[in-house]
Design a protein around this motif. Sequence first.
Motif, mmCIF file in Angstrom:
data_model
loop_
_atom_site.group_PDB
_atom_site.id
_atom_site.type_symbol
_atom_site.label_atom_id
_atom_site.label_comp_id
_atom_site.label_asym_id
_atom_site.label_seq_id
_atom_site.Cartn_x
_atom_site.Cartn_y
_atom_site.Cartn_z
ATOM 1 N N MET A 103 -1.052 -3.832 -4.717
ATOM 2 C CA MET A 103 0.167 -3.069 -4.919
ATOM 3 C C MET A 103 -0.141 -1.635 -5.320
ATOM 4 O O MET A 103 0.511 -0.716 -4.872
ATOM 5 N N THR A 104 -1.160 -1.468 -6.182
ATOM 6 C CA THR A 104 -1.535 -0.129 -6.600
ATOM 7 C C THR A 104 -2.085 0.678 -5.433
ATOM 8 O O THR A 104 -1.840 1.888 -5.356
ATOM 9 N N LEU A 105 -2.791 -0.003 -4.519
ATOM 10 C CA LEU A 105 -3.321 0.689 -3.348
ATOM 11 C C LEU A 105 -2.195 1.232 -2.482
ATOM 12 O O LEU A 105 -2.282 2.352 -1.955
ATOM 13 N N VAL A 106 -1.120 0.475 -2.357
ATOM 14 C CA VAL A 106 0.031 0.925 -1.561
ATOM 15 C C VAL A 106 0.637 2.182 -2.190
ATOM 16 O O VAL A 106 0.947 3.158 -1.488
ATOM 17 N N PHE A 107 0.790 2.161 -3.512
ATOM 18 C CA PHE A 107 1.334 3.344 -4.191
ATOM 19 C C PHE A 107 0.385 4.535 -4.062
ATOM 20 O O PHE A 107 0.823 5.672 -3.891
ATOM 21 N N ALA A 108 -0.904 4.286 -4.161
ATOM 22 C CA ALA A 108 -1.869 5.377 -4.029
ATOM 23 C C ALA A 108 -1.826 5.979 -2.634
ATOM 24 O O ALA A 108 -1.857 7.206 -2.472
ATOM 25 N N LEU A 109 -1.730 5.125 -1.622
ATOM 26 C CA LEU A 109 -1.645 5.637 -0.247
ATOM 27 C C LEU A 109 -0.346 6.407 -0.029
ATOM 28 O O LEU A 109 -0.338 7.455 0.632
ATOM 29 N N ALA A 110 0.756 5.873 -0.572
ATOM 30 C CA ALA A 110 2.038 6.562 -0.422
ATOM 31 C C ALA A 110 2.014 7.916 -1.131
ATOM 32 O O ALA A 110 2.495 8.923 -0.591
ATOM 33 N N ALA A 111 1.447 7.955 -2.345
ATOM 34 C CA ALA A 111 1.380 9.221 -3.087
ATOM 35 C C ALA A 111 0.490 10.223 -2.369
ATOM 36 O O ALA A 111 0.832 11.413 -2.277
ATOM 37 N N SER A 112 -0.636 9.753 -1.814
ATOM 38 C CA SER A 112 -1.513 10.683 -1.103
ATOM 39 C C SER A 112 -0.867 11.174 0.182
ATOM 40 O O SER A 112 -1.020 12.346 0.553
ATOM 41 N N ALA A 113 -0.132 10.302 0.872
ATOM 42 C CA ALA A 113 0.561 10.737 2.089
ATOM 43 C C ALA A 113 1.643 11.763 1.752
ATOM 44 O O ALA A 113 1.785 12.782 2.445
#
Length: 132
Positions: free
Chosen positions: A1-11
Motif C-alpha cells: 500500500m505504501t508503494l502505491v502511495f509513493a508511486l502516486a506521489a512521485s507521479a
Amino acid sequence: MTLVFALAASALFGIGAYLVLNRDLLRVVLGIVIISQAATLTLIAAALTRGVAPIYPLRGALVSDPLSQAMALTAIVIGLALTALLLVLVLRVVRAYRAKGLDDVAEEEAEREARRERRTAREHEDEEAAAR
C-alpha cells in the motif's frame, strides 16, 4: 500500500515539475498546486502504517499518528491559500501586460524598459542643452 502511495506521489510530483517548467502562467500555477498535493499525499502515506484513524479509537486497536494527519490538513489549507494568491497574481499580470505567457510578459517588460530609457536619455539631453 505504501508503494502505491509513493508511486502516486512521485507521479504527481513529476507532472507538477513538468508543468512548472512551462511558459504559460496558469500551467505554472497548476504545477505548483500538483506538487503541493504530492507533498500532502506523502504526509498522509507516512501515517498509514501506524493504525486506525484517531478520531474514535477502539480499545486495543493501534491508532495512527494524528500529527501527520494534522500536518496534511494544514498543508491542504495553506495550499488553497497559495493557489488563490497565485491565481490573483496571474490575473494581475494578465491585466497589466495583456499576456498569458512568461515570454509575452518578458517581451512587454523589455519594450517598457526601452521606452523608459529613451525618455530618460531625451530628458537628460534636454537638461544638458539647457545648462549650456
